[in-house]
Design a protein around this motif. Sequence first.
Motif, short mmCIF file in Angstrom:
data_model
loop_
_atom_site.label_atom_id
_atom_site.label_comp_id
_atom_site.label_asym_id
_atom_site.label_seq_id
_atom_site.Cartn_x
_atom_site.Cartn_y
_atom_site.Cartn_z
N THR A 112 0.81 -1.21 0.00
CA THR A 112 0.00 0.00 0.00
C THR A 112 0.85 1.26 0.00
N ILE A 113 1.94 1.27 0.77
CA ILE A 113 2.79 2.45 0.86
C ILE A 113 4.25 2.08 0.63
N ALA A 114 5.00 3.02 0.09
CA ALA A 114 6.44 2.84 -0.03
C ALA A 114 7.06 2.97 1.36
N ALA A 115 8.24 2.41 1.53
CA ALA A 115 8.90 2.46 2.83
C ALA A 115 9.09 3.91 3.28
N PRO A 116 8.44 4.30 4.39
CA PRO A 116 8.58 5.69 4.84
C PRO A 116 9.94 5.93 5.49
N THR A 117 10.30 7.21 5.56
CA THR A 117 11.57 7.56 6.20
C THR A 117 11.52 7.25 7.69
N LYS A 118 10.39 7.56 8.31
CA LYS A 118 10.23 7.29 9.74
C LYS A 118 9.72 5.86 9.93
N PRO A 119 10.12 5.19 11.00
CA PRO A 119 9.64 3.82 11.24
C PRO A 119 8.18 3.77 11.65
N LEU A 120 7.61 2.60 11.55
CA LEU A 120 6.29 2.32 12.09
C LEU A 120 6.45 1.90 13.55
N LEU A 121 5.45 2.18 14.37
CA LEU A 121 5.48 1.80 15.78
C LEU A 121 4.46 0.69 16.01
N HIS A 122 4.94 -0.49 16.37
CA HIS A 122 4.08 -1.66 16.58
C HIS A 122 3.72 -1.74 18.07
N ILE A 123 2.44 -1.54 18.37
CA ILE A 123 1.93 -1.63 19.74
C ILE A 123 1.38 -3.03 19.94
N ALA A 124 1.88 -3.75 20.95
CA ALA A 124 1.44 -5.14 21.12
C ALA A 124 1.72 -5.64 22.53
N ASN A 125 1.31 -6.87 22.76
CA ASN A 125 1.62 -7.60 23.98
C ASN A 125 3.12 -7.84 24.06
N ALA A 126 3.65 -7.79 25.27
CA ALA A 126 5.08 -8.02 25.44
C ALA A 126 5.51 -9.39 24.92
N ALA A 127 4.58 -10.36 24.91
CA ALA A 127 4.92 -11.71 24.47
C ALA A 127 4.67 -11.94 22.98
N ALA A 128 4.29 -10.86 22.26
CA ALA A 128 3.99 -11.01 20.84
C ALA A 128 5.19 -11.54 20.08
N LYS A 129 4.94 -12.45 19.17
CA LYS A 129 6.03 -13.01 18.36
C LYS A 129 6.52 -11.96 17.37
N ASP A 130 7.69 -12.17 16.82
CA ASP A 130 8.31 -11.16 15.97
C ASP A 130 8.00 -11.35 14.50
#
Length: 241
Positions: A112-130
């Motif tokens: 959907t989008i080209a790689a932005p200059t700024k990173p994305l922030l993934h909000i999740a459970n501490a145990a979320a897999k990578d």
Amino acid sequence: MTNVPVIIVRAQPGAGRSQARVEALGYSAIVSPVLTLRFDSAVQLPPLTGFSGLVFTSANGVRFFAGKYSDRALPAWCVGPATATTAKQAGFETVHESSGNAVTLATFITSTIAAPTKPLLHIANAAAKDDFKREMKMRDYKVTFAPLYRAAHALKLDEDTISALRSDEDCIILIHSAKGAEAFHSLAKALPKAYANIIAISSVAARPLQNKGYKSIHVAPRPNENALLQVLKSVMDTLSA
């Protein structure tokens, strides 16, 4: 209608919503959360101006973010319809909705989008897999992981759940995550499983329960609760035949 009890083991508040949907189908529901979710007080988000968007791989991620932070300007990239609905209800201005798991969300974003200059922030459970971060890294997209909340195991199962497992009659357990599956099996390890039918939201969620003595394991064709409940109706019809 069959009297086979449907045991819902996901954490609150999701368990209550699942209960309402199960009961609306005419089934008897037992709620026995095997996980308790809580803020991780040690985690503080960096300034959101340093990110191009927020990624939510569960509705709980949206709730924990919204409960602590008021900023809704960044676009929210959501793993599925339930998460997207929660983001809209929380007031996010721009919500993008995928239709699968973390891997398909990564594909959706990168297509959907080209790689932005700024990173994305993934909000999740501490145990979320990578899985999500790994998939994005393979595509040269930057992601910062923020484990805003943690999941702790419940101390025991609800007494009605224990009774259902100990009876010589069928019961159904709805499984919404691999972490929930692990917690449920740990709490139910000493209980009979010969009449316990598992319905899991995905093959990943079902994996911890494979070859553990359960009567049957069924997996939803798509990783969302609508598909999960369709399987529930099919299994109920089979048990009622």
